[in-house]
Design an enzyme around this catalytic site. Structure first.
Site, PDB file in Angstrom:
ATOM      1  CG  ASP A 126     -52.725 -64.366 -87.945  1.00 16.17           C
ATOM      2  OD1 ASP A 126     -51.761 -65.580 -88.607  1.00 16.17           O
ATOM      3  OD2 ASP A 126     -54.096 -65.007 -88.104  1.00 16.17           O
TER       4      ASP A 126
ATOM      5  CG  ASP B   8     -56.906 -58.473 -85.125  1.00 20.70           C
ATOM      6  OD1 ASP B   8     -56.827 -58.792 -84.504  1.00 20.70           O
ATOM      7  OD2 ASP B   8     -57.769 -59.076 -86.259  1.00 20.70           O
TER       8      ASP B   8
ATOM      9  CB  CYS C  96     -65.570 -38.972 -92.834  1.00 22.67           C
ATOM     10  SG  CYS C  96     -64.088 -39.990 -93.404  1.00 22.67           S
TER      11      CYS C  96
ATOM     12  CB  CYS D 209     -62.247 -41.222 -96.329  1.00 26.86           C
ATOM     13  SG  CYS D 209     -64.095 -41.805 -96.894  1.00 26.86           S
TER      14      CYS D 209
ATOM     15  CB  CYS E  91     -66.668 -38.466 -96.597  1.00 34.04           C
ATOM     16  SG  CYS E  91     -67.332 -39.937 -95.919  1.00 34.04           S
TER      17      CYS E  91
ATOM     18  CG  HIS F 254     -67.479 -43.737 -94.738  1.00 35.43           C
ATOM     19  ND1 HIS F 254     -66.564 -42.781 -94.271  1.00 35.43           N
ATOM     20  CD2 HIS F 254     -67.046 -44.266 -93.782  1.00 35.43           C
ATOM     21  CE1 HIS F 254     -67.018 -42.298 -93.212  1.00 35.43           C
ATOM     22  NE2 HIS F 254     -67.780 -43.966 -93.088  1.00 35.43           N
TER      23      HIS F 254
END
Ligand SMILES: [Zn+2]
Length: 352
Positions: A73, A247, A285, A287, A290, A316
């Site tokens: 930014d 974002d 999920c 990840c 998980c 997660h």
């Protein structure tokens, strides 16, 4: 969308790496989560460790160990959030560092210089953000200054390998937004961002403003980036209107408070009910949190203030958010967008 560090599938969500790190995650975690592109904050990095130091150390990608695309930014959003600590004039903005009280100057030229030093794949113009609730003449004056600064940013662009995105402003006034699209869209930017939303206006105002901007953009083929929006139902509102990039600090920020996002909506792992729950955060999920851990374990980590709690919950939420974007892209291709949109909206209307 192609960048200097490879392609980005769109629509895409960029996790926010404010201080050259997405809080609690390593670059390896981000790859595992499916991240393609990160956002870095010019304001924070230019104050500490400074853009010049990052440039001496090989640029932001090497400094933080992330070889994928990065968008930075311009610093405008943070500077304008400083309220009493900054003064705006036609040439730029003078502000006081939140770190040590030192005085700094940000102009369109300096914002571009910092982003060139950082080596971002996509640089953003410096814009003047205002509260959309201010009197119309003030919103209009800030918008017109944003247009003048946009031209100065383009004139100051320093790297041929860096894309530059313009920013449409104009609060929630449809006429101002149309004028802003006409002014910014006429300039040779590589992409068009929509700024000044998700700053306190209602969901209906956000949707209406987006609709005006998108209609005014018409068939403009450049990537469209909706800044600062990251609540799951909002992705659908925006993608329906042709937005490519997002974002937001939301998925990472709420994770550190114990709030995790799932197909069943938001869960707060600080609730006592989870201390005896042997299941994963989200059975769908993949990840690490998980696959390897129970809600009970992570709920315990939060209560014990163990550092691993922040990493697992953040990992997660970032994985789930990026997977949602992947499902969203797939739904556009196979015609299931509306049902996915309605499922997510219903799940996020509740929570516990
Ligand atoms: Zn997970």
């Amino acid at each position: 969308m192609m960048t200097g560090h490879g392609p980005v599938d769109t629509p895409q969500f960029m996790p926010v790496g404010t201080q050259a790190t997405v809080k609690a995650l390593s670059p390896g975690d981000l790859h595992a989560a499916g991240a393609q592109m990160l956002l870095g904050n010019t304001y924070h990095l230019s104050l500490r460790p400074t853009a010049e130091r990052i440039a001496r150390l090989g640029g932001l990608h090497r400094f933080m160990g992330w070889e994928g695309p990065i968008l930075t930014d311009s610093g405008g959003f943070q500077v304008f959030s400083l309220a009493d600590l900054r003064q705006v004039d036609e040439d730029g903005v003078t502000f006081t560092s939140h770190l040590d009280g030192s005085t700094h100057r940000l102009t369109p030229e300096r914002a571009m210089e910092i982003q060139a030093l950082l080596g971002a794949d996509v640089a953003m113009v410096l814009d003047q953000l205002v509260d959309p609730g201010l009197p119309g003449v003030e919103v209009e004056a800030a918008m017109e200054r944003t247009h003048r600064w946009a031209e100065r940013c383009l004139a100051a662009r320093g790297r041929p390998d860096q894309a530059v995105f313009g920013i449409v402003q104009g609060g929630v006034d449809p006429e101002l937004r149309k004028r802003s699209v006409a002014a910014v869209g006429a300039l040779p930017f590589d992409g068009i961002a929509i700024g000044g939303l998700s700053v306190g206006e209602s969901k209906a105002q956000m949707a209406a403003t987006l609709a005006v901007v998108v209609e005014a953009l018409g068939a403009d083929p450049r990537p469209r980036y909706l800044m600062g929006v990251g609540a799951p139902p909002d992705f659908f509102t925006a993608v329906e209107r042709g937005i490519d990039l997002f974002d937001c600090v939301l998925p990472t920020r709420v994770a550190r408070t114990g709030q995790v996002w799932t197909d069943a909506g938001r869960l707060n792992l600080r609730n006592a009910a989870f201390l005896d729950d042997p299941g994963p955060i989200d059975p769908a999920c993949a990840c690490e949190a998980c696959r390897l851990h129970s809600r009970a374990y992570i709920a315990h980590l939060f209560r014990a203030r163990e550092l691993l709690a922040y990493r697992l919950a953040t990992l997660h939420n970032v994985t789930w958010t990026l997977e949602l974007m992947r499902r969203l892209r797939a739904s556009l291709a196979d015609g299931t967008f509306a049902s996915l949109r309605d499922t997510v909206a219903a799940a996020f209307a509740r929570g516990r």
